[in-house]
Write a protein that holds these residues in place. Sequence first.
Motif, mmCIF file in Angstrom:
data_model
loop_
_atom_site.group_PDB
_atom_site.id
_atom_site.type_symbol
_atom_site.label_atom_id
_atom_site.label_comp_id
_atom_site.label_asym_id
_atom_site.label_seq_id
_atom_site.Cartn_x
_atom_site.Cartn_y
_atom_site.Cartn_z
ATOM 1 N N GLY A 59 16.386 -1.007 3.235
ATOM 2 C CA GLY A 59 15.396 -0.163 3.885
ATOM 3 C C GLY A 59 15.301 1.221 3.294
ATOM 4 O O GLY A 59 14.736 2.134 3.910
ATOM 5 N N ASN A 60 15.845 1.414 2.084
ATOM 6 C CA ASN A 60 15.746 2.713 1.419
ATOM 7 C C ASN A 60 14.325 2.928 0.916
ATOM 8 O O ASN A 60 13.779 2.090 0.203
ATOM 9 C CB ASN A 60 16.732 2.788 0.252
ATOM 10 C CG ASN A 60 18.172 2.757 0.719
ATOM 11 O OD1 ASN A 60 18.454 3.030 1.882
ATOM 12 N ND2 ASN A 60 19.076 2.420 -0.174
ATOM 13 N N LEU A 61 13.736 4.043 1.280
ATOM 14 C CA LEU A 61 12.348 4.303 0.941
ATOM 15 C C LEU A 61 12.216 4.808 -0.490
ATOM 16 O O LEU A 61 13.088 5.509 -0.999
ATOM 17 C CB LEU A 61 11.751 5.337 1.899
ATOM 18 C CG LEU A 61 11.754 4.973 3.390
ATOM 19 C CD1 LEU A 61 11.191 6.121 4.196
ATOM 20 C CD2 LEU A 61 10.957 3.706 3.639
ATOM 21 N N HIS A 62 11.088 4.459 -1.118
ATOM 22 C CA HIS A 62 10.763 5.015 -2.432
ATOM 23 C C HIS A 62 10.028 6.325 -2.161
ATOM 24 O O HIS A 62 8.827 6.341 -1.918
ATOM 25 C CB HIS A 62 9.893 4.030 -3.210
ATOM 26 C CG HIS A 62 9.632 4.459 -4.615
ATOM 27 N ND1 HIS A 62 10.540 4.289 -5.618
ATOM 28 C CD2 HIS A 62 8.563 5.071 -5.173
ATOM 29 C CE1 HIS A 62 10.045 4.756 -6.752
ATOM 30 N NE2 HIS A 62 8.847 5.237 -6.502
ATOM 31 N N PHE A 63 10.753 7.430 -2.153
ATOM 32 C CA PHE A 63 10.207 8.700 -1.696
ATOM 33 C C PHE A 63 9.123 9.227 -2.623
ATOM 34 O O PHE A 63 9.130 9.005 -3.820
ATOM 35 C CB PHE A 63 11.323 9.743 -1.590
ATOM 36 C CG PHE A 63 12.250 9.524 -0.439
ATOM 37 C CD1 PHE A 63 13.538 9.088 -0.676
ATOM 38 C CD2 PHE A 63 11.837 9.739 0.858
ATOM 39 C CE1 PHE A 63 14.411 8.880 0.374
ATOM 40 C CE2 PHE A 63 12.703 9.532 1.912
ATOM 41 C CZ PHE A 63 14.007 9.102 1.677
ATOM 42 N N LEU A 64 8.208 9.981 -2.009
ATOM 43 C CA LEU A 64 7.277 10.773 -2.792
ATOM 44 C C LEU A 64 8.061 11.856 -3.510
ATOM 45 O O LEU A 64 9.011 12.413 -2.961
ATOM 46 C CB LEU A 64 6.238 11.414 -1.869
ATOM 47 C CG LEU A 64 5.335 10.462 -1.085
ATOM 48 C CD1 LEU A 64 4.547 11.247 -0.043
ATOM 49 C CD2 LEU A 64 4.406 9.720 -2.003
ATOM 50 N N LEU A 111 0.835 -1.202 0.000
ATOM 51 C CA LEU A 111 0.000 0.000 0.000
ATOM 52 C C LEU A 111 0.870 1.252 0.000
ATOM 53 O O LEU A 111 0.560 2.241 -0.685
ATOM 54 C CB LEU A 111 -0.934 -0.003 1.220
ATOM 55 C CG LEU A 111 -1.846 1.217 1.366
ATOM 56 C CD1 LEU A 111 -2.794 1.334 0.183
ATOM 57 C CD2 LEU A 111 -2.637 1.153 2.674
ATOM 58 N N GLY A 112 1.971 1.231 0.743
ATOM 59 C CA GLY A 112 2.883 2.367 0.760
ATOM 60 C C GLY A 112 3.483 2.623 -0.605
ATOM 61 O O GLY A 112 3.582 3.778 -1.057
ATOM 62 N N TRP A 170 3.027 -0.303 10.861
ATOM 63 C CA TRP A 170 1.689 -0.197 11.430
ATOM 64 C C TRP A 170 0.719 -1.179 10.774
ATOM 65 O O TRP A 170 0.878 -1.531 9.605
ATOM 66 C CB TRP A 170 1.160 1.220 11.268
ATOM 67 C CG TRP A 170 1.718 2.202 12.252
ATOM 68 C CD1 TRP A 170 2.885 2.096 12.952
ATOM 69 C CD2 TRP A 170 1.131 3.452 12.627
ATOM 70 N NE1 TRP A 170 3.069 3.196 13.737
ATOM 71 C CE2 TRP A 170 2.009 4.055 13.558
ATOM 72 C CE3 TRP A 170 -0.026 4.132 12.259
ATOM 73 C CZ2 TRP A 170 1.744 5.292 14.144
ATOM 74 C CZ3 TRP A 170 -0.293 5.373 12.827
ATOM 75 C CH2 TRP A 170 0.585 5.942 13.762
ATOM 76 N N THR A 171 -0.292 -1.570 11.525
ATOM 77 C CA THR A 171 -1.350 -2.411 10.980
ATOM 78 C C THR A 171 -2.367 -1.546 10.250
ATOM 79 O O THR A 171 -2.383 -0.314 10.399
ATOM 80 C CB THR A 171 -2.073 -3.179 12.097
ATOM 81 O OG1 THR A 171 -2.696 -2.232 12.982
ATOM 82 C CG2 THR A 171 -1.096 -4.052 12.882
ATOM 83 N N THR A 230 8.135 1.002 6.375
ATOM 84 C CA THR A 230 9.121 0.610 7.388
ATOM 85 C C THR A 230 9.653 -0.779 7.068
ATOM 86 O O THR A 230 8.881 -1.708 6.824
ATOM 87 C CB THR A 230 8.482 0.621 8.789
ATOM 88 O OG1 THR A 230 7.986 1.927 9.066
ATOM 89 C CG2 THR A 230 9.493 0.215 9.846
ATOM 90 N N LYS A 231 10.990 -0.906 7.071
ATOM 91 C CA LYS A 231 11.605 -2.178 6.674
ATOM 92 C C LYS A 231 11.178 -3.322 7.580
ATOM 93 O O LYS A 231 10.840 -4.409 7.117
ATOM 94 C CB LYS A 231 13.130 -2.036 6.678
ATOM 95 C CG LYS A 231 13.850 -3.329 6.334
ATOM 96 C CD LYS A 231 15.348 -3.182 6.449
ATOM 97 C CE LYS A 231 16.041 -4.521 6.239
ATOM 98 N NZ LYS A 231 17.519 -4.412 6.418
ATOM 99 N N SER A 232 11.185 -3.078 8.896
ATOM 100 C CA SER A 232 10.825 -4.124 9.853
ATOM 101 C C SER A 232 9.310 -4.294 9.912
ATOM 102 O O SER A 232 8.588 -3.346 10.268
ATOM 103 C CB SER A 232 11.347 -3.781 11.249
ATOM 104 O OG SER A 232 10.820 -4.677 12.211
#
Length: 346
Positions: free
Chosen positions: A230-235, A201-202, A287-288, A280-282
């Motif tokens: 854990g590198n985020l795909h930024f907006l 979803l993120g 969050w649920t 979040t990588k972990s």
Amino acid sequence: MFSSNINHYNFLAQFKDGQFGSVYKANFRNSNRNVVIEKILLDQKMEKFDFICKQVLNIRQFKHRNINTIIHCFIHKEYAYLIFPYMCFGNCQILLQNVFTTGFPETLIALIVKDILSALIYIHSHNFVHGAIRAKIILLNSLKASISNFGDYQTFINHGRKSRFLYGSTKGRKQQLNWTAPEVLHQSLCGYSEKIDIYSLGITCCEMANGFQPFKGTELTYMYIEKIRGNLHFLMDKNSIMEEQGSTLFHCHNRKISRDLLVKKTFSDDFYQFVELCLTKSPVSRWTASKLVTHSFLKQCRNTSISENLKDISCDFATSKINKDKSVRTNDVTTNRSCDDIEWSF
């Protein structure tokens, strides 16, 4: 109530000709209601037939406003006909390709995400994992967003017992890998949980905001390394473009989006935080769905609606096309391709 008589349906247009069957827009004459009909040839190889039956049985047990479930099914001659609600704007991917080519407005994303989270809460509470969340499987009409395509679903229930974790291979899922959570790509003995839907979803939020698929045009190895690290795909807006990028061009649906166009976009801090929580990588820290639905990012949904955000869009914006994967016979159906044709995902 819908009829099991094929003559009570007027087939208007063919949306898709796929490996399992064909998808049509049709009108149910008794109530003058538009529906979507998936026509499946029953003479399939046993493994394909078992897959279809399993998917149909599981979809039919879902009863939720934001799940595009089967509302009726029947058999006529050598075909099975599955009736779905008609979602006039098709899926989010086709909207990105034809209307919002540089991404959805943030408010529209929040409205869509709120509905998808509601569906995920329901699915997860019934011990299922969707496993393939992305823009292509999110359908829209003027009232709601719904998720479809349960071809990659999994369940925690096995022989009457509930497992804590799921295991599965990424083999045959190349098209889904860009949205796949790192714990699935890692293929460790620790397995994964329903949190993989949250990660997807993120990534989908980034897809809808930026206007193009995540990691599009990059090597799978690079994508895998980025996620494992854990590198985020930024907006992508004016706050996320680094100075050294200068006039770097961003690839979007085989076109180039310049830095000058991106600096005109601004996303809220709440949206940034929401995406980071999803990515979040972990999985333990992720969050649920039930917790995410309380996030302040969704507060902007209170005074607006999907119909308000799409009021200037005609339902016939898509060009007449038929997506062909593998040929499937379409006897007994007459189509009129001059009417509106929107891409569907089944």
